[in-house]
Write an enzyme that holds these catalytic residues in place. Structure first.
Site, short mmCIF file in Angstrom:
data_model
loop_
_atom_site.label_atom_id
_atom_site.label_comp_id
_atom_site.label_asym_id
_atom_site.label_seq_id
_atom_site.Cartn_x
_atom_site.Cartn_y
_atom_site.Cartn_z
N CYS A 90 0.91 7.92 -2.59
CA CYS A 90 -0.13 7.64 -4.04
C CYS A 90 -1.41 8.47 -3.07
O CYS A 90 -1.80 9.51 -3.63
CB CYS A 90 -0.50 6.07 -4.21
SG CYS A 90 -1.58 5.58 -4.98
N HIS A 125 4.55 4.72 -6.47
CA HIS A 125 4.86 3.99 -4.96
C HIS A 125 6.25 3.85 -5.37
O HIS A 125 6.76 2.55 -5.62
CB HIS A 125 4.28 2.84 -4.96
CG HIS A 125 2.44 2.43 -5.31
ND1 HIS A 125 2.39 2.87 -3.49
CD2 HIS A 125 1.48 3.11 -5.28
CE1 HIS A 125 0.68 3.16 -3.39
NE2 HIS A 125 0.88 2.75 -4.73
N GLU A 135 8.31 2.81 -3.36
CA GLU A 135 8.70 1.78 -2.32
C GLU A 135 8.44 0.60 -3.26
O GLU A 135 8.99 -0.29 -2.87
CB GLU A 135 7.76 2.15 -1.31
CG GLU A 135 6.23 1.00 -1.07
CD GLU A 135 5.38 2.17 -1.48
OE1 GLU A 135 5.86 3.17 -1.90
OE2 GLU A 135 4.21 2.01 -1.21
#
Lengths: 197, 257
Positions: free
Chosen positions: A79, A178, A180
């Site tokens: 990001c 992202h 994650e």
């Protein structure tokens, strides 16, 4: 061992857990030597470009990234942690970045911003990161992006216009989204990256 | 390549348990929040929202723990709202693992809080929760507090415009007339708010039939929040996604278990 670079106020614990699903040991650190010598370094980032850059410099993260690239040690920006790797960003004025790639992070042209939610990508030819998840969606939250390809392999997405969703360039890779926070597809991508370590 | 519409189950949490009532009364226990978050994650929820309705400090501390446990197990975005008064409250929630926070009453009392949070953490973490109902205000919609029981004395559209200017990254529009009724989202309200805002819009309150979900999207919502229809198994998330896909909307993981 994978290191997640801690240079701000954000929560890194869930990122740590996501990278731990790959089976590797993961530490959150702002220590220069640990970050420099880790098998893999993750540079996260939330908030504004200039504030992130300032935080990065405070822990000498810019130097760590350059040295790791010179030593061909895998490094992954996420990001705003991707955005600050470019030469400059235009969020709240013109601000210099680390300058790994010569391109400008500009505001997206779209009627509704931020670009928030799950979007698909057009994985670059030969991408290792997207191997097996080429057709999946990933979670994006951003209003700024780079709009031209850089590095060896560029993966694009589209929101109002085409923009750079990921870069793979030798030892350094980066995602605008992202991984994650991208569910199973994100964990798969993380595993793909960990396999390059 | 296209951005998917988001389906967001909302878990009302008090003292570590999920509850959901009709019009904020008649609360029924609907389960353990961490377990429910994981289940919704497996079913293809695109985000999760926790609304902390705890009245006590101990309840809030429990919620932080719930957020921590959820963020460590469920790898999709998590928004937490309820009782947020200060920048430090936001900091604590983000550190516990929330990706976004939603604010409501405190922003009405002191709108500068919006800019303070946005300046520190970025607009993308900040969701403005607007509990609105139909009323004789300039736009026909007013903001309420106390679960829709009291008027905040503010026109809903004027408030949305002001909050956007101060830096909110997203709007959660909850119709207090429709909340918990399963009689459909307030389409007129969604249309009106969409027309005055340029940030993502989450429709909330009233989801009942599958057609309700597509009607809210047709009116301009980017995301759909629902609670009771999911908690009590009236619809499962994959069924909603399959339906929306059939209506021509882009969805993620319509095939999830």
């Amino acid at each position: 061992m994978i290191a997640i670079l801690d240079y701000g106020s954000g929560n890194l614990r869930s990122a740590q857990r996501a990278f731990e699903t790959s089976g590797r040991e993961v530490v959150i650190t702002s220590d220069y030597e640990v970050a420099l010598n880790a098998d893999g370094l993750v540079v996260p980032g939330v908030g504004a470009f200039a504030a992130c850059m300032e935080g990065l410099i405070t822990v000498r993260g810019d130097q760590i990234v350059r040295e790791r690239i010179a030593a061909a040690r895998p490094t992954l920006g996420i990001c705003v942690g991707m955005q600050i790797l470019f030469s400059q960003g235009l969020e709240h004025g013109v601000h210099p970045g680390v300058g790994i790639w010569d391109a400008t992070v500009e505001k997206l042209e779209a009627p509704i911003l931020p670009h928030m939610g799950w979007n698909t990508v057009k994985a670059g030819a030969g991408s290792q990161l997207f191997n097996g998840v080429e057709d999946e969606s990933f979670y994006f939250v951003h209003s700024y992006a780079v709009k031209n390809p850089v590095g060896t392999i560029s993966t694009l997405s589209n929101y109002g216009e085409d923009f750079l969703a990921a870069v793979e360039d030798g030892a350094i890779a980066a995602t605008q989204f992202h991984p994650e926070k991208s569910g199973d597809a994100g964990l798969h991508l993380i595993k793909n990256w960990v396999q390059t370590l | 390549m296209s951005l998917s519409v988001r389906i967001i189950p909302c878990l009302d949490v008090t003292d570590g348990r999920v509850v959901k009532g009709v019009n904020f009364t008649d609360l029924r226990d609907a389960g353990d929040p961490v377990e429910m978050a994981a289940l919704y994650g497996r079913e293809g929820a695109d985000e999760l929202t926790f609304l902390d309705i705890s009245a006590s400090a101990a309840g809030r501390e429990t919620t932080l723990d719930v957020v921590r446990k959820t963020a460590e197990q469920v790898f999709i975005p998590l928004t937490v709202g309820g009782g947020i008064r200060t920048v430090e409250d936001v900091n604590q929630l983000l550190r516990a693992g929330a990706d976004k926070v939603s604010i409501n009453t405190a922003a009405l009392a002191r709108p500068e809080l919006i800019a303070e949070i946005a300046d520190r953490f970025g607009s993308q973490v900040l969701v403005l929760s607007v509990d609105a109902r139909r009323a004789r205000t300039e736009s026909g919609f007013e903001v309420t507090t106390h679960g829709g029981r009291q008027s905040a004395g503010v026109d809903a559209l004027a408030w949305v415009e002001k909050a956007c200017a101060l830096g909110v990254g997203e709007i959660l529009l909850n119709s207090m007339d429709a909340d918990g009724t399963r009689a459909g989202y307030d389409i007129g309200m969604i249309t009106a708010v969409r027309a005055v805002s340029r940030v993502p819009l989450i429709a909330s309150g009233g989801a009942g039939t599958l057609e309700d979900f597509s009607a809210a999207l047709d009116a301009g919502a980017d995301a759909l929040l629902a609670a009771s229809v999911f908690h009590f198994g009236i619809h499962r998330i994959p069924d909603v996604k399959k339906y929306l896909q059939g209506q021509g909307y882009s969805v993620r993981n319509a095939q999830a278990s």
